[in-house]
Write a protein that holds these residues in place. Structure first.
Motif, PDB file in Angstrom:
ATOM      1  N   TRP A 132      13.019  -2.407  -3.587  1.00  0.00           N
ATOM      2  CA  TRP A 132      12.537  -3.979  -3.868  1.00  0.00           C
ATOM      3  C   TRP A 132      12.862  -4.701  -2.601  1.00  0.00           C
ATOM      4  O   TRP A 132      11.920  -5.288  -1.772  1.00  0.00           O
ATOM      5  N   PHE A 133      14.351  -4.904  -2.539  1.00  0.00           N
ATOM      6  CA  PHE A 133      14.820  -5.739  -1.281  1.00  0.00           C
ATOM      7  C   PHE A 133      14.217  -5.211  -0.169  1.00  0.00           C
ATOM      8  O   PHE A 133      13.772  -6.102   1.044  1.00  0.00           O
ATOM      9  N   PRO A 134      14.454  -3.813   0.250  1.00  0.00           N
ATOM     10  CA  PRO A 134      13.759  -3.510   1.641  1.00  0.00           C
ATOM     11  C   PRO A 134      12.474  -3.722   1.744  1.00  0.00           C
ATOM     12  O   PRO A 134      11.848  -4.059   2.909  1.00  0.00           O
ATOM     13  N   MET A 135      11.622  -3.592   0.781  1.00  0.00           N
ATOM     14  CA  MET A 135       9.960  -4.090   0.658  1.00  0.00           C
ATOM     15  C   MET A 135       9.892  -5.376   1.005  1.00  0.00           C
ATOM     16  O   MET A 135       8.934  -5.516   1.857  1.00  0.00           O
ATOM     17  N   GLN A 136      10.431  -6.278   0.448  1.00  0.00           N
ATOM     18  CA  GLN A 136      10.199  -7.661   0.729  1.00  0.00           C
ATOM     19  C   GLN A 136      10.921  -8.268   2.019  1.00  0.00           C
ATOM     20  O   GLN A 136      10.473  -9.149   2.643  1.00  0.00           O
TER      21      GLN A 136
ATOM     22  N   GLU B 204       6.957   4.130  -9.936  1.00  0.00           N
ATOM     23  CA  GLU B 204       6.078   3.070  -9.364  1.00  0.00           C
ATOM     24  C   GLU B 204       6.517   2.093  -8.255  1.00  0.00           C
ATOM     25  O   GLU B 204       5.851   2.175  -7.117  1.00  0.00           O
ATOM     26  N   VAL B 205       7.687   1.537  -8.365  1.00  0.00           N
ATOM     27  CA  VAL B 205       8.315   0.693  -7.309  1.00  0.00           C
ATOM     28  C   VAL B 205       8.529   1.438  -5.988  1.00  0.00           C
ATOM     29  O   VAL B 205       8.271   1.102  -5.079  1.00  0.00           O
ATOM     30  N   LYS B 206       9.231   2.372  -6.221  1.00  0.00           N
ATOM     31  CA  LYS B 206       9.461   3.435  -5.154  1.00  0.00           C
ATOM     32  C   LYS B 206       8.293   3.913  -4.450  1.00  0.00           C
ATOM     33  O   LYS B 206       8.339   3.809  -3.016  1.00  0.00           O
ATOM     34  N   ARG B 207       7.106   4.130  -5.026  1.00  0.00           N
ATOM     35  CA  ARG B 207       5.869   4.442  -4.582  1.00  0.00           C
ATOM     36  C   ARG B 207       5.239   3.308  -3.760  1.00  0.00           C
ATOM     37  O   ARG B 207       5.023   3.242  -2.488  1.00  0.00           O
ATOM     38  N   PHE B 208       5.409   1.948  -4.118  1.00  0.00           N
ATOM     39  CA  PHE B 208       4.749   0.759  -3.486  1.00  0.00           C
ATOM     40  C   PHE B 208       5.909   0.539  -2.102  1.00  0.00           C
ATOM     41  O   PHE B 208       5.439   0.213  -1.121  1.00  0.00           O
ATOM     42  N   ASN B 209       7.216   0.740  -2.348  1.00  0.00           N
ATOM     43  CA  ASN B 209       8.079   0.522  -1.266  1.00  0.00           C
ATOM     44  C   ASN B 209       7.551   1.727   0.006  1.00  0.00           C
ATOM     45  O   ASN B 209       7.808   1.347   1.137  1.00  0.00           O
ATOM     46  N   GLN B 210       7.206   2.921  -0.356  1.00  0.00           N
ATOM     47  CA  GLN B 210       6.658   3.549   0.578  1.00  0.00           C
ATOM     48  C   GLN B 210       5.411   3.236   1.265  1.00  0.00           C
ATOM     49  O   GLN B 210       5.179   3.234   2.521  1.00  0.00           O
ATOM     50  N   LEU B 211       4.598   2.783   0.413  1.00  0.00           N
ATOM     51  CA  LEU B 211       3.475   2.075   0.898  1.00  0.00           C
ATOM     52  C   LEU B 211       3.714   0.872   2.034  1.00  0.00           C
ATOM     53  O   LEU B 211       2.767   0.603   2.749  1.00  0.00           O
ATOM     54  N   SER B 212       4.546   0.100   1.575  1.00  0.00           N
ATOM     55  CA  SER B 212       5.065  -1.022   2.370  1.00  0.00           C
ATOM     56  C   SER B 212       5.352  -0.613   3.869  1.00  0.00           C
ATOM     57  O   SER B 212       5.151  -1.295   4.717  1.00  0.00           O
ATOM     58  N   VAL B 213       6.026   0.580   3.747  1.00  0.00           N
ATOM     59  CA  VAL B 213       6.128   1.000   5.174  1.00  0.00           C
ATOM     60  C   VAL B 213       5.013   1.182   6.051  1.00  0.00           C
ATOM     61  O   VAL B 213       4.833   0.707   7.350  1.00  0.00           O
ATOM     62  N   LEU B 214       3.945   1.514   5.294  1.00  0.00           N
ATOM     63  CA  LEU B 214       2.771   1.880   6.114  1.00  0.00           C
ATOM     64  C   LEU B 214       2.122   0.698   6.299  1.00  0.00           C
ATOM     65  O   LEU B 214       1.535   0.667   7.320  1.00  0.00           O
ATOM     66  N   LEU B 215       1.967  -0.443   5.558  1.00  0.00           N
ATOM     67  CA  LEU B 215       1.456  -1.561   5.684  1.00  0.00           C
ATOM     68  C   LEU B 215       2.414  -2.425   6.910  1.00  0.00           C
ATOM     69  O   LEU B 215       1.586  -3.092   7.714  1.00  0.00           O
ATOM     70  N   GLU B 216       3.629  -2.076   6.869  1.00  0.00           N
ATOM     71  CA  GLU B 216       4.143  -2.847   8.038  1.00  0.00           C
ATOM     72  C   GLU B 216       3.823  -2.085   9.449  1.00  0.00           C
ATOM     73  O   GLU B 216       3.800  -2.770  10.410  1.00  0.00           O
ATOM     74  N   VAL B 217       3.441  -0.740   9.375  1.00  0.00           N
ATOM     75  CA  VAL B 217       3.110  -0.081  10.660  1.00  0.00           C
ATOM     76  C   VAL B 217       1.756  -0.555  10.926  1.00  0.00           C
ATOM     77  O   VAL B 217       1.374  -0.881  12.257  1.00  0.00           O
TER      78      VAL B 217
END
Length: 784
Positions: free
Chosen positions: A244-248, A295-308
């Protein structure tokens, strides 16, 4: 649930009581603006208490929770109030250290520390501290609490500590009218809170959600963070630090909420942003803590894509990076669900970099070809929203090409584009940003990957927007089938074939072609202009030739649709045109170009339809020179009869036979920037600039917000309200709609601002500051 009033000493000073900032809270983010305001309030309170010791200052509500997953009955989660409690703790820590510095011989520092900052007899973290921050703040917090602050840190915690220490030092050294003891007393015994404590049987997360409806402006992402960490149990710390922290940290607060909505749209294309929390909770509420961690792990992976997607420079593959950057440059947020799904396929290993780059090229081609034919925006968001379901990992590019080519999605063929380049009003298609981006891409295709710097370039009309006598004479030499230079000008002036890029727009202005040509030769290094300066004149044939030249370039650059059969390049509706013409008042006239702009068609198509279909009041529509063509009209009347009818209505004509321009009617200048809108079967405004505004809103906003805006404006107009449209002079991509009641003047009742990327903003006569609005706000306005 318990509700009570307590001063700060009562909150922090109870034996064995601790307060933890939950993992779902963001890190401490107050800055000097808030520090200064709090310090001023406390200082003023301290002065007031010198003469009135019982004076207090109300500092708002604290929402606390005691219950499951907390090992100590006296430990509370701070649901709301973390910024205030943390700031006050920094003030008290600074006060302690000033006591240590100036009164080391007394016990003041230890009494303050033991009373409200630490539990003396507990040595381990977090039990030692009365307040325990979220993970991102802990290192600096511990250092300050242990009297060893890291002054080189750029954290807001250290900034708060330094601010208060400086102000307290000034108070001590200047022998000011308030002493440090007065500050301590005012802080601990004069600041009062309303404390709401939810107990084990209460649903604190419902409280948290309800606070979002009372002005705390929590996002859907905030609510989901709350929900996730209420269910993670013993996994919470590890999930927060690892996922979560890396995602935010990589996404903005708004983009984090946006991410949860994007993922939701893959299964529910009609999902509204406002429903994100409710629908995501319904989807995951039966998961175990371990499954929720995944699930949170999966969203974290998706957050990498949205950042890109937001910062394509972070993409490692050059072709994918180029494709993403071009979509960012084009500026359509409604592609986000599709692009995220596409990148997710690659992340899972189901597609390659090459396949991803090819699919991005198809998306770009679809958007460009729609822009070239000025396709309406009202369906674009839904087309793109549903596109992710068509993705095929075996060949995503071809799957998208097939999807975009079906069901009249305006994926224009080379043939249709070729006609549009010399007939469609490209100067009003899409946004200014999109038009310039497309011309910049054409320039890039001509010169390779290092085009001339175009940052300061603007779109230039070669044949100018104002028809001067010199240009009228030049056009008169090449009329073709047109009756007048004005008709040629009206047909071609805003087409792509007549537009280019230049850094010298104001200098070129309305000059004759020879003067423009010299300026372009002398000052412009833009490749697009070299074809133009090779011409000796700029008339109808040159525009048509350039249309062919650009059409060939477009056909080579952007992938065409799959040929699925016959394609109609004109969707002009007779009933709609008849309705618009009926709105022209008696005693006024308009041109075919005026009509074309309102119905978003071409001058040629409007002229063809009016010239072949009997339409009531058609005599009020003329060529741009204010004359009717000298042929029999569709209803059998000669042109002279049309002139007589206009004269009977009060229109005056020059001796040369041209209608006087003082009688020319403007759709834009009347009815608040648009003709009285006609309503389609769903009650939506479909005519004129208001339709353009709503189509642009559909292009830029989430479907729930654009639908609510359409309903609101339709309701406003139906109740005889006026809508005045304008473009921000500082940013042509920002559109404004001012709403006035019938017959009203002065300040508008409401004013709406549509921004390119930051959503929809509204202010009212009662609330003069702009605020971001959602569908719920617009729905409530429509019901008023």
């Amino acid at each position: 649930m318990q509700v009570g009033k307590q001063v700060l000493r009562g909150v922090l000073g109870s034996d064995g009581t601790r307060y933890e900032i939950p993992l779902y809270q963001r890190t401490f983010d107050w800055d000097e603006v808030q520090f200064e305001k709090l310090w001023t309030d406390i200082r003023n309170l301290a002065i007031a208490r010198q003469s009135e010791p019982g004076t207090e200052h109300f500092l708002g509500t604290l929402v606390l929770h005691s219950g499951h997953n907390i090992p100590n009955d006296f430990t509370f989660l701070v649901v709301d109030g973390q910024q205030r409690l943390t700031t006050l703790t920094m003030l008290l820590a600074a006060t302690r250290d000033l006591y240590r510095e100036f009164r080391n011989e007394t016990t003041d520092a230890d009494e303050l520390a033991d009373g409200v900052l630490i539990h003396r007899y507990k040595r381990s973290h977090p039990e030692r501290f009365r307040l325990w921050p979220t993970q991102g703040d802990r290192n600096d917090f511990i250092a300050i609490m242990e009297e060893n602050p890291n002054f080189s840190s750029d954290s807001n915690l250290v900034a708060a500590y330094k601010y208060f220490r400086t102000e307290l030092s000034r108070t001590v050294s200047l022998n000011a009218d308030v002493a440090i003891d007065d500050i301590r007393s005012a802080t601990l015994d004069g600041l009062r809170f309303v404390v709401i404590t939810a107990e084990a049987q209460d649903n604190v997360y419902s409280i948290f959600e309800s606070l979002n409806n009372t002005g705390l402006k929590l996002t859907q992402g905030d609510l989901l963070r709350n929900f996730f960490f209420s269910r993670l149990g013993g996994h919470a710390e590890q999930v927060y630090s690892a996922f979560w922290f890396p995602m935010q940290e990589r996404l903005s607060r708004d983009d984090l909420a946006h991410l949860f909505w994007l993922e939701l749209t893959w299964s529910d294309t009609e999902a509204k942003k406002d429903d994100t929390f409710r629908k995501q909770v319904k989807r995951v509420e039966m998961l175990s803590p371990a499954e929720l961690r995944d699930e949170v792990k999966r969203f974290n992976q998706l957050s990498v894509l949205l950042e890109v997607m937001r910062l394509p420079s972070k993409e490692s593959d050059p072709q994918v990076r180029r494709g993403l950057q071009r979509l960012v440059d084009f500026g359509i947020e409604s592609i986000d669900p599709l692009v995220l799904a596409l990148l997710s396929l690659r992340q899972s290993g189901r597609t390659t970099n090459g396949q991803t780059a090819q699919a991005l090229a198809v998306i770009e081609s679809f958007l460009v070809r729609r822009l070239l034919v000025r396709a309406p925006h009202n369906a674009l968001s839904r087309i793109l929203m549903r596109a992710s379901k068509s993705l095929d990992a075996n060949d995503p590019a071809e799957a998208l090409r097939d999807y975009f080519s079906r069901d009249n999605k305006d994926f224009a063929s080379d043939e249709v584009v070729r006609k549009a380049v010399v007939s469609v009003n490209f100067y009003r298609s899409g946004s200014a940003r999109q038009r310039k981006t497309l011309l910049s891409w054409l320039e890039e295709e001509l010169v390779g990957n290092e085009p001339a710097g175009l940052m300061k370039a603007s779109i230039e009309h070669i044949l100018p927007q104002n028809l001067t006598p010199e240009w009228r004479q030049e056009l008169a030499n090449d009329l073709g089938d047109f009756a007048s230079p004005e008709a040629v000008h009206e047909t071609y002036v805003h087409t792509l074939a007549n537009l280019t890029l230049s850094g010298y727009n104001s200098k070129l202005s309305d000059h004759a072609f020879e003067r423009k040509r010299q300026l372009l030769i002398e000052k412009s290094n833009i490749e697009l202009n070299k074809w133009i300066v090779a011409k000796d004149e700029w008339c109808r044939n040159e525009i048509l030739d350039r249309g062919e030249y650009l059409s060939d370039l477009i056909a080579r650059t952007w992938i065409p649709p799959i040929n699925l059969g016959s394609e109609s390049d004109s969707k002009l509706d007779v009933a709609q045109l008849t309705d618009i013409i009926a709105q022209i008042p008696a005693g006024k006239w308009v041109t075919f170009g005026d009509l074309a702009e309102v119905v978003q068609s071409t001058v040629a198509d409007v002229k063809r339809l009016v010239g072949t279909t009997p339409i009531q009041f058609a005599w009020r529509v003329m060529d741009a020179n204010g004359q009717h063509e000298q042929t029999a009209q569709p209803d059998g009347f000669p042109a002279e009869e049309y002139v007589r009818r206009l004269e009977d209505e009060g229109v005056q004509f020059k001796a040369s036979g041209e209608a006087m321009k003082t009688f020319r009617w403007s759709f834009i200048a009347n009815r608040g920037g648009a003709p009285t809108p006609t309503l389609n079967d769903t009650g939506g405004a479909v005519a004129g600039p208001i339709r353009e505004f709503l189509d642009e809103a559909t292009n830029r906003l989430a479907p729930s917000v654009s639908d609510a805006l359409r309903a609101f404006l339709t309701s406003w107009i139906a109740d005889s309200g006026r809508v005045l449209l304008s473009v921000d002079p500082e940013d042509s991509d920002v559109l404004t709609a001012a709403l006035l009641n019938e017959g009203a003047s002065g300040d508008p009742t409401f004013e709406i601002r549509l921004t390119p990327t930051n959503g929809l903003w509204l202010r009212s006569r009662e609330q003069p500051s702009y605020a971001l609005v959602d569908s719920t706000t617009l729905d409530s306005l429509a019901l008023c």
